[in-house]
Scaffold this motif. Sequence first.
Motif, PDB file in Angstrom:
ATOM      1  N   LYS A  87      24.911  27.097  67.955  1.00 20.82           N
ATOM      2  CA  LYS A  87      25.398  27.324  66.630  1.00 20.82           C
ATOM      3  C   LYS A  87      27.040  28.083  66.695  1.00 20.82           C
ATOM      4  O   LYS A  87      27.690  27.950  65.731  1.00 20.82           O
ATOM      5  CB  LYS A  87      24.616  28.277  66.079  1.00 20.82           C
ATOM      6  N   PHE A  88      27.150  28.788  67.858  1.00 24.60           N
ATOM      7  CA  PHE A  88      28.280  29.591  68.178  1.00 24.60           C
ATOM      8  C   PHE A  88      29.347  28.221  68.250  1.00 24.60           C
ATOM      9  O   PHE A  88      30.303  28.644  67.596  1.00 24.60           O
ATOM     10  CB  PHE A  88      28.284  30.466  69.168  1.00 24.60           C
ATOM     11  N   ALA A  89      29.180  27.522  68.980  1.00 30.26           N
ATOM     12  CA  ALA A  89      30.191  26.539  69.170  1.00 30.26           C
ATOM     13  C   ALA A  89      30.396  25.664  67.948  1.00 30.26           C
ATOM     14  O   ALA A  89      31.550  25.443  67.732  1.00 30.26           O
ATOM     15  CB  ALA A  89      29.603  25.384  70.146  1.00 30.26           C
ATOM     16  N   LYS A  90      29.331  25.371  67.095  1.00 29.42           N
ATOM     17  CA  LYS A  90      29.508  24.723  65.742  1.00 29.42           C
ATOM     18  C   LYS A  90      30.412  25.552  65.081  1.00 29.42           C
ATOM     19  O   LYS A  90      31.454  25.196  64.493  1.00 29.42           O
ATOM     20  CB  LYS A  90      28.434  24.355  65.317  1.00 29.42           C
ATOM     21  N   LYS A  91      30.233  26.808  64.784  1.00 29.89           N
ATOM     22  CA  LYS A  91      31.009  27.779  64.025  1.00 29.89           C
ATOM     23  C   LYS A  91      32.317  27.776  64.393  1.00 29.89           C
ATOM     24  O   LYS A  91      33.154  28.042  63.438  1.00 29.89           O
ATOM     25  CB  LYS A  91      30.247  29.187  64.140  1.00 29.89           C
ATOM     26  N   HIS A  92      32.683  27.901  65.740  1.00 32.69           N
ATOM     27  CA  HIS A  92      34.064  27.758  65.957  1.00 32.69           C
ATOM     28  C   HIS A  92      34.659  26.351  66.418  1.00 32.69           C
ATOM     29  O   HIS A  92      35.912  26.479  66.650  1.00 32.69           O
ATOM     30  CB  HIS A  92      34.236  28.455  67.409  1.00 32.69           C
ATOM     31  N   ARG A  93      33.884  25.451  65.656  1.00 29.68           N
ATOM     32  CA  ARG A  93      34.554  23.998  65.853  1.00 29.68           C
ATOM     33  C   ARG A  93      34.939  23.578  67.256  1.00 29.68           C
ATOM     34  O   ARG A  93      36.207  23.083  67.697  1.00 29.68           O
ATOM     35  CB  ARG A  93      35.541  23.735  64.940  1.00 29.68           C
TER      36      ARG A  93
ATOM     37  N   ALA B 100      39.087  43.476  75.998  1.00 35.69           N
ATOM     38  CA  ALA B 100      38.721  42.898  77.180  1.00 35.69           C
ATOM     39  C   ALA B 100      38.734  41.397  77.202  1.00 35.69           C
ATOM     40  O   ALA B 100      38.736  40.598  78.405  1.00 35.69           O
ATOM     41  CB  ALA B 100      37.669  43.720  77.765  1.00 35.69           C
ATOM     42  N   CYS B 101      38.208  40.701  76.203  1.00 37.91           N
ATOM     43  CA  CYS B 101      38.033  39.471  76.401  1.00 37.91           C
ATOM     44  C   CYS B 101      39.272  38.516  75.588  1.00 37.91           C
ATOM     45  O   CYS B 101      39.377  37.287  75.325  1.00 37.91           O
ATOM     46  CB  CYS B 101      37.099  38.945  75.305  1.00 37.91           C
ATOM     47  N   ARG B 102      40.541  39.235  75.423  1.00 35.85           N
ATOM     48  CA  ARG B 102      41.487  38.515  74.851  1.00 35.85           C
ATOM     49  C   ARG B 102      41.937  37.400  76.050  1.00 35.85           C
ATOM     50  O   ARG B 102      41.995  37.449  77.275  1.00 35.85           O
ATOM     51  CB  ARG B 102      42.942  39.552  74.712  1.00 35.85           C
ATOM     52  N   GLY B 103      42.237  36.392  75.447  1.00 35.97           N
ATOM     53  CA  GLY B 103      42.770  35.202  76.012  1.00 35.97           C
ATOM     54  C   GLY B 103      41.571  34.209  76.666  1.00 35.97           C
ATOM     55  O   GLY B 103      42.106  33.348  77.226  1.00 35.97           O
ATOM     56  N   ILE B 104      40.353  34.680  76.517  1.00 35.43           N
ATOM     57  CA  ILE B 104      39.337  33.793  77.033  1.00 35.43           C
ATOM     58  C   ILE B 104      39.276  32.717  76.072  1.00 35.43           C
ATOM     59  O   ILE B 104      39.376  32.595  74.954  1.00 35.43           O
ATOM     60  CB  ILE B 104      37.949  34.552  76.603  1.00 35.43           C
ATOM     61  N   ARG B 105      39.373  31.457  76.873  1.00 37.07           N
ATOM     62  CA  ARG B 105      39.288  30.024  76.274  1.00 37.07           C
ATOM     63  C   ARG B 105      38.039  29.327  76.362  1.00 37.07           C
ATOM     64  O   ARG B 105      37.755  28.381  75.388  1.00 37.07           O
ATOM     65  CB  ARG B 105      40.232  29.271  76.879  1.00 37.07           C
ATOM     66  N   TYR B 106      37.069  29.945  77.191  1.00 36.17           N
ATOM     67  CA  TYR B 106      35.963  29.376  77.293  1.00 36.17           C
ATOM     68  C   TYR B 106      34.544  30.239  77.633  1.00 36.17           C
ATOM     69  O   TYR B 106      35.076  31.382  78.127  1.00 36.17           O
ATOM     70  CB  TYR B 106      35.745  28.385  78.494  1.00 36.17           C
TER      71      TYR B 106
ATOM     72  N   ILE C 105      26.109  25.779  80.620  1.00 33.83           N
ATOM     73  CA  ILE C 105      26.549  25.612  79.221  1.00 33.83           C
ATOM     74  C   ILE C 105      27.895  26.001  78.921  1.00 33.83           C
ATOM     75  O   ILE C 105      28.152  27.133  79.338  1.00 33.83           O
ATOM     76  CB  ILE C 105      25.646  26.231  78.152  1.00 33.83           C
ATOM     77  N   ARG C 106      28.869  25.207  78.795  1.00 38.79           N
ATOM     78  CA  ARG C 106      30.266  25.400  78.499  1.00 38.79           C
ATOM     79  C   ARG C 106      30.648  25.297  77.174  1.00 38.79           C
ATOM     80  O   ARG C 106      30.604  24.210  76.662  1.00 38.79           O
ATOM     81  CB  ARG C 106      30.965  25.052  79.635  1.00 38.79           C
ATOM     82  N   ILE C 107      31.296  26.235  76.455  1.00 40.39           N
ATOM     83  CA  ILE C 107      31.991  26.167  75.283  1.00 40.39           C
ATOM     84  C   ILE C 107      33.143  26.546  75.111  1.00 40.39           C
ATOM     85  O   ILE C 107      33.620  27.532  75.718  1.00 40.39           O
ATOM     86  CB  ILE C 107      30.787  26.819  73.942  1.00 40.39           C
ATOM     87  N   GLY C 108      34.016  25.757  74.094  1.00 42.36           N
ATOM     88  CA  GLY C 108      35.431  25.923  74.057  1.00 42.36           C
ATOM     89  C   GLY C 108      36.132  24.625  73.846  1.00 42.36           C
ATOM     90  O   GLY C 108      35.553  23.661  73.661  1.00 42.36           O
ATOM     91  N   PRO C 109      37.415  24.632  73.956  1.00 45.65           N
ATOM     92  CA  PRO C 109      38.139  25.932  74.072  1.00 45.65           C
ATOM     93  C   PRO C 109      38.564  26.619  72.795  1.00 45.65           C
ATOM     94  O   PRO C 109      38.469  26.081  71.768  1.00 45.65           O
ATOM     95  CB  PRO C 109      39.504  25.407  74.486  1.00 45.65           C
ATOM     96  N   PHE C 110      38.473  28.197  73.123  1.00 47.29           N
ATOM     97  CA  PHE C 110      38.741  28.969  71.833  1.00 47.29           C
ATOM     98  C   PHE C 110      40.413  29.232  71.906  1.00 47.29           C
ATOM     99  O   PHE C 110      40.818  29.280  72.835  1.00 47.29           O
ATOM    100  CB  PHE C 110      38.034  30.270  71.974  1.00 47.29           C
ATOM    101  N   SER C 111      40.812  29.237  70.799  1.00 42.52           N
ATOM    102  CA  SER C 111      42.177  29.380  70.607  1.00 42.52           C
ATOM    103  C   SER C 111      42.781  30.810  70.249  1.00 42.52           C
ATOM    104  O   SER C 111      43.375  31.069  69.375  1.00 42.52           O
ATOM    105  CB  SER C 111      42.870  28.388  69.547  1.00 42.52           C
ATOM    106  N   GLN C 112      42.129  31.979  70.924  1.00 42.82           N
ATOM    107  CA  GLN C 112      42.742  33.043  70.763  1.00 42.82           C
ATOM    108  C   GLN C 112      43.871  33.544  71.885  1.00 42.82           C
ATOM    109  O   GLN C 112      44.092  33.068  72.773  1.00 42.82           O
ATOM    110  CB  GLN C 112      41.296  34.044  70.730  1.00 42.82           C
TER     111      GLN C 112
END
Length: 126
Positions: free
Chosen positions: A88-94, A64-70, A119-126
Motif C-alpha cells: 500500500k505504501f509503494a502504491k501510494k507513493h507510486r 534523519a531520513c532526508r535523501g532516502i530513496r529506497y 522487500i525493496r520499495i522506491g525510488p522516492f524522490s525526496q
Amino acid sequence: MQCSHFADTAIIAKCDGKTVGFVSGYRIPSRPDVLFVWQVVVADEARGQGLAGRLLEAQLATEACRGIRYIETTITKDNAASRALFAKFAKKHRVNMEEYPHFDRHTHFNDQHDSEYLIRIGPFSQ
Ligand SMILES: CC(C)(COP(=O)(O)OP(=O)(O)OC[C@H]1O[C@@H](n2cnc3c(N)ncnc32)[C@H](O)[C@@H]1OP(=O)(O)O)[C@@H](O)C(=O)NCCC(=O)NCCS
C-alpha cells in the motif's frame, strides 16, 4: 539498540500515554540512501486504522531520513498484514515494490524460522 543507537530513525505512536505503535530502522551503512525498516509493530487494539502506514510516512519525513530513496525490509511469505502495509505504501507513493529471497529457512535458520524475503520499495524522490 533500536531506541538508542538508532533513535533518530525510530518513531513511536502514543494514545492516552500508552505506546501503541513503533517503527525502527537505520540507513544501511554501505548504501546510505536506503532505509532498512527493522521493526514495525502496532498494538492489537490499534490495528487496521492505517497507523503503521502513517508511522512509516512520518519516519520518512524526518530530518534523519532526508535523501532516502529506497526502503527495504524483510518479511515472511505468510505475513499478510506486513505485505499489505508495504504494498500500500509503494502504491501510494507510486513507486515499485520488488521482492527477492533473502534469508532461507534451511540455509540460514536451520529450519527453525520461515524464510525471509527482501522487500525493496522506491525510488522516492525526496
Ligand atoms: C503489520 C502491522 C504493523 C500493520 O499495522 P496496521 O496499523 O494494522 O496496518 P495498517 O492499518 O496501516 O494497514 C495497512 C494495510 O494492511 C492491511 N492489513 C492489515 N492487517 C491485515 C491482515 N491481518 N491481513 C491482511 N491485510 C491486512 C490493511 O487492510 C491495509 O491495507 P488496505 O488499507 O489496502 O486495506 C500489524 O499488523 C502488526 O503489528 N503485526 C505484528 C508485527 C509484525 O508482523 N510486524 C512486521 C514484521 S517486522
